[in-house]
Design an enzyme around this catalytic site. Structure first.
Site, PDB file in Angstrom:
ATOM      1  N   ASP A 137       0.783  -1.037   0.158  1.00 51.39           N
ATOM      2  CA  ASP A 137       0.147   0.033  -0.050  1.00 51.39           C
ATOM      3  C   ASP A 137       0.806   1.350   0.139  1.00 51.39           C
ATOM      4  OD1 ASP A 137      -2.408   1.211  -0.182  1.00 51.39           O
ATOM      5  OD2 ASP A 137      -2.740   1.270   2.057  1.00 51.39           O
ATOM      6  N   HIS A 144      -3.949  13.954   0.493  1.00 53.61           N
ATOM      7  CA  HIS A 144      -4.067  12.851   1.739  1.00 53.61           C
ATOM      8  C   HIS A 144      -3.026  13.082   2.534  1.00 53.61           C
ATOM      9  CE1 HIS A 144      -5.372   9.442   4.177  1.00 53.61           C
ATOM     10  NE2 HIS A 144      -4.191   9.003   3.782  1.00 53.61           N
ATOM     11  N   ARG A 153       1.044  17.122  12.969  1.00 55.95           N
ATOM     12  CA  ARG A 153       1.990  18.073  12.649  1.00 55.95           C
ATOM     13  C   ARG A 153       1.703  19.286  12.020  1.00 55.95           C
ATOM     14  NH1 ARG A 153       3.988  13.078  10.842  1.00 55.95           N
ATOM     15  NH2 ARG A 153       3.664  14.003   8.857  1.00 55.95           N
ATOM     16  N   GLU A 209     -10.646   3.469   3.543  1.00 60.27           N
ATOM     17  CA  GLU A 209      -9.830   4.439   2.527  1.00 60.27           C
ATOM     18  C   GLU A 209      -9.994   4.150   1.299  1.00 60.27           C
ATOM     19  OE1 GLU A 209      -5.639   3.915   3.969  1.00 60.27           O
ATOM     20  OE2 GLU A 209      -6.001   5.672   5.505  1.00 60.27           O
ATOM     21  N   GLU A 211      -9.081   3.481  -2.540  1.00 53.03           N
ATOM     22  CA  GLU A 211      -7.918   3.574  -3.094  1.00 53.03           C
ATOM     23  C   GLU A 211      -8.196   2.806  -4.430  1.00 53.03           C
ATOM     24  OE1 GLU A 211      -4.860   2.155  -0.798  1.00 53.03           O
ATOM     25  OE2 GLU A 211      -5.312   2.932   1.136  1.00 53.03           O
ATOM     26  N   ASP A 243      -8.962   0.105   1.856  1.00 54.43           N
ATOM     27  CA  ASP A 243      -8.313  -0.418   2.938  1.00 54.43           C
ATOM     28  C   ASP A 243      -8.689   0.203   4.345  1.00 54.43           C
ATOM     29  OD1 ASP A 243      -5.910  -0.666   4.549  1.00 54.43           O
ATOM     30  OD2 ASP A 243      -4.837   1.174   3.930  1.00 54.43           O
ATOM     31  N   ARG A 247      -8.233   3.427  13.317  1.00 52.79           N
ATOM     32  CA  ARG A 247      -7.523   4.781  13.521  1.00 52.79           C
ATOM     33  C   ARG A 247      -6.997   4.706  15.024  1.00 52.79           C
ATOM     34  NH1 ARG A 247      -6.304   5.799   8.598  1.00 52.79           N
ATOM     35  NH2 ARG A 247      -7.934   6.300   7.291  1.00 52.79           N
ATOM     36  N   GLN A 250      -4.149   2.236  15.140  1.00 59.54           N
ATOM     37  CA  GLN A 250      -3.233   2.547  14.288  1.00 59.54           C
ATOM     38  C   GLN A 250      -2.437   3.672  15.166  1.00 59.54           C
ATOM     39  OE1 GLN A 250      -4.590   4.499  10.978  1.00 59.54           O
ATOM     40  NE2 GLN A 250      -2.670   4.886  10.097  1.00 59.54           N
ATOM     41  N   LYS A 263      -4.490  -2.223  10.115  1.00 60.47           N
ATOM     42  CA  LYS A 263      -4.810  -2.139   8.711  1.00 60.47           C
ATOM     43  C   LYS A 263      -5.106  -3.677   8.102  1.00 60.47           C
ATOM     44  CE  LYS A 263      -3.761   2.062   7.426  1.00 60.47           C
ATOM     45  NZ  LYS A 263      -4.517   2.615   6.578  1.00 60.47           N
ATOM     46  N   THR A 267      -9.359  -6.018   3.866  1.00 64.23           N
ATOM     47  CA  THR A 267      -9.123  -4.992   2.570  1.00 64.23           C
ATOM     48  C   THR A 267     -10.146  -5.458   1.743  1.00 64.23           C
ATOM     49  OG1 THR A 267      -6.830  -4.511   3.273  1.00 64.23           O
ATOM     50  CG2 THR A 267      -7.612  -3.791   1.145  1.00 64.23           C
ATOM     51  N   THR A 370      -4.997   6.173   0.044  1.00 70.05           N
ATOM     52  CA  THR A 370      -6.050   7.045  -0.023  1.00 70.05           C
ATOM     53  C   THR A 370      -6.114   8.106  -1.046  1.00 70.05           C
ATOM     54  OG1 THR A 370      -6.331   6.821   2.152  1.00 70.05           O
ATOM     55  CG2 THR A 370      -7.681   8.381   1.636  1.00 70.05           C
ATOM     56  N   GLU A 384     -10.311  12.130   7.271  1.00 64.12           N
ATOM     57  CA  GLU A 384     -10.223  13.530   6.565  1.00 64.12           C
ATOM     58  C   GLU A 384     -11.338  14.311   6.635  1.00 64.12           C
ATOM     59  OE1 GLU A 384      -7.523  13.723   3.057  1.00 64.12           O
ATOM     60  OE2 GLU A 384      -7.751  11.582   3.359  1.00 64.12           O
TER      61      GLU A 384
END
Ligand code: CA
Length: 438
Positions: A137, A144, A153, A209, A211, A243, A247, A250, A263, A267, A370, A384
């Site tokens: 992946d 994204h 950040r 996600e 993809e 995917d 969260r 994760q 993850k 899938t 994503t 998001e």
């Protein structure tokens, strides 16, 4: 390749549903898959609301133009042998099937009379088309990466390596399932703060996600690289990929080695491989580099890839909650985006993957990461779209979603549409989320 008679938008098939407005499986698409009508897996091509049984067509003399090794590969219980023969083999299948689904060919007129040749999709099981040995992946949408990076950040959303190296990780192949297979909410370690302590229990932050996945056709030998100018010779076609991501698991587990149990619990992929040849009318330029963005290193640079390394595909996420199902209301669209804004092309991802001599094998899956755009409505995951849970999505029945709830069904759709070409679509990539099991 260039366009040929298989792309002719004027083609008419004896499968009426292939001509309905919005049909994904048009006569110009001819995606490859695997069906079973209770008699074991059989290679097939989807058209309209039907699947052409390739083994039956071959045995009936309807695919007489196939080279011997291509015809023989149809005996395998998965598509890997066929994929291994590379794009010329898939092109031969495409040409042969195109002739027999056309209403104006002798093959087509014979095929239309064979009731068992093309069973209805609703009456067969549609299986995972290939045995996936390895799944990788990537993280190729800069929108994204910027969105997610800015949550964690705010001052430095994009790490310094992003514009130089296609970022990816090795995923889990064993838990990839075809559209329609329900997914169970995973349990795992989560922690309220990055310092812990953790508890073990059902994830409370399940996300999808959106993809695009690339299916490897011909492989490369261990220890050999794939020059970017030849990368697409190794790409059989594309599928949609969801995917599924936990969260909260994760956030606790990802440092320092990256995604793991957040993850690999499931899938979902769309089960029809839309070949690169079918997507030929939708090729477009790669996302241009802005003036202040670095040129890719030479091994990732190719003029043809710059000019036509992209795919002009529209991608959507739809949601149908348990309450909507009970009320009989249809799924609701959460987002719509495009695959044209990816920072790295699929050819760059493939070439980078093999650049250290890593061998890609027929049937391997390479997912894009994503697919998001700069607008809110083009964000390809709920993390998001609902901005880490702070801006829940409000559905028209009043329900709110910051993450996926038990009983929710997530449906991905994707297609190419362009003036002068027939629509080519992926079909659906759908799955219901079930509550945590015992
Ligand atoms: Ca992903």
């Amino acid at each position: 390749m260039t366009l040929d008679q298989t792309h002719d938008p004027a083609l008419r098939s004896w499968v009426a549903a292939a001509h309905e407005p919005g049909a994904d499986f048009t006569p110009q698409n001819l995606p490859l898959g695997l069906i079973s009508a209770g008699d074991g897996p059989r290679p097939a091509v989807a058209i309209g609301d039907r699947a052409v049984d390739l083994r039956r067509a071959r045995d009936g003399g309807l695919l007489a133009t196939l080279p011997r090794e291509v015809a023989a590969a149809l005996d395998a219980p998965v598509l890997n042998d066929l994929l291994a023969l590379g794009r010329p083999a898939l092109r031969a299948v495409r040409a042969g099937v195109s002739a027999l689904v056309r209403a104006d060919t002798l093959e087509g007129q014979r095929a239309a009379k064979d009731a068992a040749l093309a069973p209805r999709l609703a009456e067969v099981e549609v299986l995972l088309p290939m045995e996936i040995g390895d799944y990788t992946d990537f993280y190729a949408s800069i929108d994204h990466a910027t969105n997610v990076g800015s949550m964690f950040r705010p001052d430095n959303p994009l790490l310094p390596n992003y514009r130089h190296v296609p970022i990816g990780y090795h995923g889990r192949a064993s838990s990839i399932v075809p559209s329609g297979v329900a997914v169970r909410r995973p349990q795992g370690q989560t922690a309220a703060t990055p310092q812990g302590p953790p508890t073990f229990g059902a994830s409370a932050r399940i996300d999808y996600e959106l993809e695009v996945g690339a299916v490897i056709g011909a492989g490369n030998a261990l220890g050999t690289a794939v020059p970017i100018a030849r990368a697409e010779e190794h790409l059989a076609g594309l599928v949609l990929v969801n995917d599924w991501s936990a969260r909260d698991i994760q956030a606790w587990e990802y440092q320092p080695l990256g995604p793991f149990l957040a993850k690999n619990f499931a899938t979902t992929v769309s089960p029809w491989i839309v070949t690169l040849d079918a997507l030929e009318p939708f090729r477009t330029a790669a996302r241009p580099r802005a003036g202040d963005e670095p040129a890719p290193l030479p091994y990732l640079s190719d003029q043809t890839d710059v000019a036509r390394g992209g795919f002009d595909l529209t991608l959507e996420v739809w949601l149908r909650t348990a309450r909507m199902r009970e009320a009989g209301t249809p799924a609701e669209r959460l987002s719509q985006g495009t695959f044209t804004r990816m920072y790295w092309t699929l050819a760059q991802m493939l070439t980078h993957h093999a650049s250290n001599g890593c061998n890609l094998r027929p049937g391997d899956l390479i997912a894009s990461g994503t697919v998001s755009g700069p607008e809110r409505g083009a964000r390809g995951c709920l993390l998001e779209l609902a901005w880490r849970g702070t801006e829940p999505v409000v559905l028209s029945n009043g329900e709110e979603r910051a993450f996926i709830a038990d009983g929710d069904e997530v449906i991905l759709r994707g297609w190419g549409e362009r003036a002068g070409a027939a629509r080519v679509g992926f079909g659906e990539c759908r799955a219901v989320l079930l509550p945590t099991g015992a």
